[in-house]
Motif scaffolding. Structure first.
Motif, PDB file in Angstrom:
ATOM      1  N   ILE A 326       0.832  -1.210   0.000  1.00 34.91           N
ATOM      2  CA  ILE A 326       0.000   0.000   0.000  1.00 34.91           C
ATOM      3  C   ILE A 326       0.862   1.253   0.000  1.00 34.91           C
ATOM      4  N   LEU A 327       2.010   1.202   0.663  1.00 34.79           N
ATOM      5  CA  LEU A 327       2.914   2.356   0.638  1.00 34.79           C
ATOM      6  C   LEU A 327       3.480   2.590  -0.755  1.00 34.79           C
ATOM      7  N   LEU A 328       3.621   1.517  -1.534  1.00 34.27           N
ATOM      8  CA  LEU A 328       4.151   1.651  -2.894  1.00 34.27           C
ATOM      9  C   LEU A 328       3.121   2.199  -3.876  1.00 34.27           C
ATOM     10  N   VAL A 329       1.824   1.904  -3.644  1.00 35.06           N
ATOM     11  CA  VAL A 329       0.814   2.244  -4.648  1.00 35.06           C
ATOM     12  C   VAL A 329      -0.142   3.342  -4.205  1.00 35.06           C
ATOM     13  N   LYS A 330      -0.055   3.812  -2.958  1.00 36.50           N
ATOM     14  CA  LYS A 330      -1.064   4.758  -2.460  1.00 36.50           C
ATOM     15  C   LYS A 330      -1.100   6.069  -3.234  1.00 36.50           C
ATOM     16  N   ASP A 331       0.025   6.493  -3.798  1.00 31.61           N
ATOM     17  CA  ASP A 331       0.037   7.748  -4.545  1.00 31.61           C
ATOM     18  C   ASP A 331      -0.585   7.620  -5.933  1.00 31.61           C
ATOM     19  N   PHE A 333      -3.593   6.275  -6.406  1.00 30.98           N
ATOM     20  CA  PHE A 333      -5.041   6.414  -6.247  1.00 30.98           C
ATOM     21  C   PHE A 333      -5.480   7.827  -6.647  1.00 30.98           C
ATOM     22  N   PRO A 334      -6.650   7.946  -7.304  1.00 30.87           N
ATOM     23  CA  PRO A 334      -7.129   9.288  -7.669  1.00 30.87           C
ATOM     24  C   PRO A 334      -7.502  10.146  -6.467  1.00 30.87           C
ATOM     25  N   ARG A 335      -7.951   9.522  -5.370  1.00 29.39           N
ATOM     26  CA  ARG A 335      -8.231  10.255  -4.134  1.00 29.39           C
ATOM     27  C   ARG A 335      -7.079  10.041  -3.167  1.00 29.39           C
ATOM     28  N   ARG A 336      -6.927  10.983  -2.253  1.00 26.16           N
ATOM     29  CA  ARG A 336      -5.837  10.901  -1.302  1.00 26.16           C
ATOM     30  C   ARG A 336      -6.027   9.715  -0.362  1.00 26.16           C
ATOM     31  N   VAL A 337      -4.957   8.970  -0.133  1.00 27.50           N
ATOM     32  CA  VAL A 337      -4.940   7.846   0.794  1.00 27.50           C
ATOM     33  C   VAL A 337      -4.046   8.234   1.965  1.00 27.50           C
ATOM     34  N   VAL A 338      -4.644   8.334   3.143  1.00 25.52           N
ATOM     35  CA  VAL A 338      -3.922   8.787   4.337  1.00 25.52           C
ATOM     36  C   VAL A 338      -3.835   7.634   5.331  1.00 25.52           C
TER      37      VAL A 338
END
Length: 377
Positions: A326-331, A333-338
């Motif tokens: 998830i740390l590799l792919v979270k950026d 995503f079209p919406r922010r992943v916090v």
């Protein structure tokens, strides 16, 4: 000899594949947690950005985010003269779509007065707006870079600065421009509309207004007293920063929050069941080996350690793989992943509890097995 590790090495490929599959499931769980946090963060980003204590809006509304708000632009001068007000600034919000290169950008336009509250607090790259017209500061999520020009309405604007984390509750990235430019963009008409209005004798442009006046109070000022005084005016209403944030969470994003929260709860329950089934199945497949251990006199604690250690290794490995993915792919995503450390730690705790509970079922079955079954065919 550590029987748990020895058994893992015996079926290493299968165990690694199981860990990876569990890791993918944990990736989805962490993604949903991050999306939920991101939804809340996006909703509050625009209201926290001006660092205001009081929002002055149209009477009878919960503007400018939950409802439309329109007040005269000169309200700022009236508010600025009130006791306890350190700074006041008029601000405008609107959503526009603009062509850029080969795509259409959906932008959240924030118009503010230079030198007054409402503008970007931190410029990540470039500079703030320095002229009265045709410059803007954009969030990085827009895809704009320094020096880009974009057409908004009938004018072209040059990107002079970039910020991060500026967007509305819908996830549309923000651009900042001067209030004068924002009001012109809000009220300008197309040439055809101008001709229609002129033929009617109504003028080419309707009168402009602002969405709100934001206030920063002097140290020690009574915010409650200030808002109460403003609420006595017939054409204005006042909301504290806390009230504005609560309105956003209670109305604008409430349904989305509840839906994502419900889905996250279901996903956690499914994950717990899957983990429990995997661990229980792994134990059932080793019943003959466990019976052999009993036959040669291995104590119960050895069997319990085998099952519990394998369960924890499986759960920990799945959690670690999910976190890395998830740390590799979270950026992307079209919406922010916090993802916050607290969320990750809580999920780790849940996995440990589920693994221990599932291993308890396996231990119960293992301790009941008859040593004589080891002699069977």
């Amino acid at each position: 000899m550590n029987l748990a590790l020895k058994d893992i090495r015996h079926g290493l490929f299968r165990f690694v594949l199981t860990c990876f599959g569990l890791g993918l499931l944990m990736t989805v769980v962490l993604a949903m947690i991050g999306i939920y946090n991101g939804l809340v963060a996006d909703a509050l980003a625009v209201v926290k950005a001006p660092a205001a204590e009081v929002w002055v809006v149209e009477a009878g509304t919960k503007g400018p985010f939950a409802e439309a708000s329109s007040i005269p632009a000169d309200s700022r001068d009236t508010v600025a003269r009130m006791p306890g007000v350190a700074e006041a600034g008029a601000i405008n919000y609107q959503t526009v779509e603009a062509p850029f290169l080969d795509r259409a950008l959906r932008l959240y336009v924030i118009g503010y007065e230079i030198g007054r509250p409402g503008g970007p607090q931190i410029i990540a790259e470039g500079r703030g707006i320095g002229t009265s017209h045709f410059e803007l500061v954009a969030d990085r999520k827009t895809g704009l870079v320094l020096g880009d020009t974009i057409r908004l309405g009938r004018n072209r604007f040059t990107v002079v600065g970039l910020v991060e984390g500026a967007m509305n509750s819908g996830g549309d990235p923000a651009v900042y421009m001067t209030l004068a430019d924002a009001m012109a963009l809000q009220t300008e008409l197309s040439p055809a509309d101008q001709r229609v209005q002129a033929a009617r004798g109504a003028g080419a442009v309707k009168s402009a207004s602002v969405a709100a006046v934001i206030v920063r109070v002097t140290p020690g000022a009574d915010v409650d007293l200030l808002t109460a005084t403003l609420r006595q005016w017939k054409h204005l209403a006042a909301l504290s920063q806390t009230e504005q944030e609560n309105i956003l969470l209670a109305s604008v994003v409430d349904k989305a929050r509840r839906q994502i929260g419900l889905f996250l709860g279901i996903l956690l329950a499914v994950s717990a069941v899957v983990i429990a089934l995997i661990i229980y199945t792994m134990t059932m497949e080793k019943l003959k080996q466990i019976a052999t251990l009993k036959l040669i006199g291995a104590p119960d604690r050895t069997i319990i350690g085998l099952i519990v250690q394998q369960s924890l290794i499986l759960g920990t490995a799945g959690w670690g793989i999910g976190l890395v993915l998830i740390l590799l792919v979270k950026d992307v995503f079209p919406r922010r992943v916090v993802l916050e450390p607290f969320n990750v730690a809580v999920l780790a705790g849940i996995i440990v509890v589920v693994c221990l509970a599932a291993s308890g079922l396996g231990v119960r079955a293992a301790l009941k097995v008859d040593p004589a079954t080891a002699l069977g065919g």
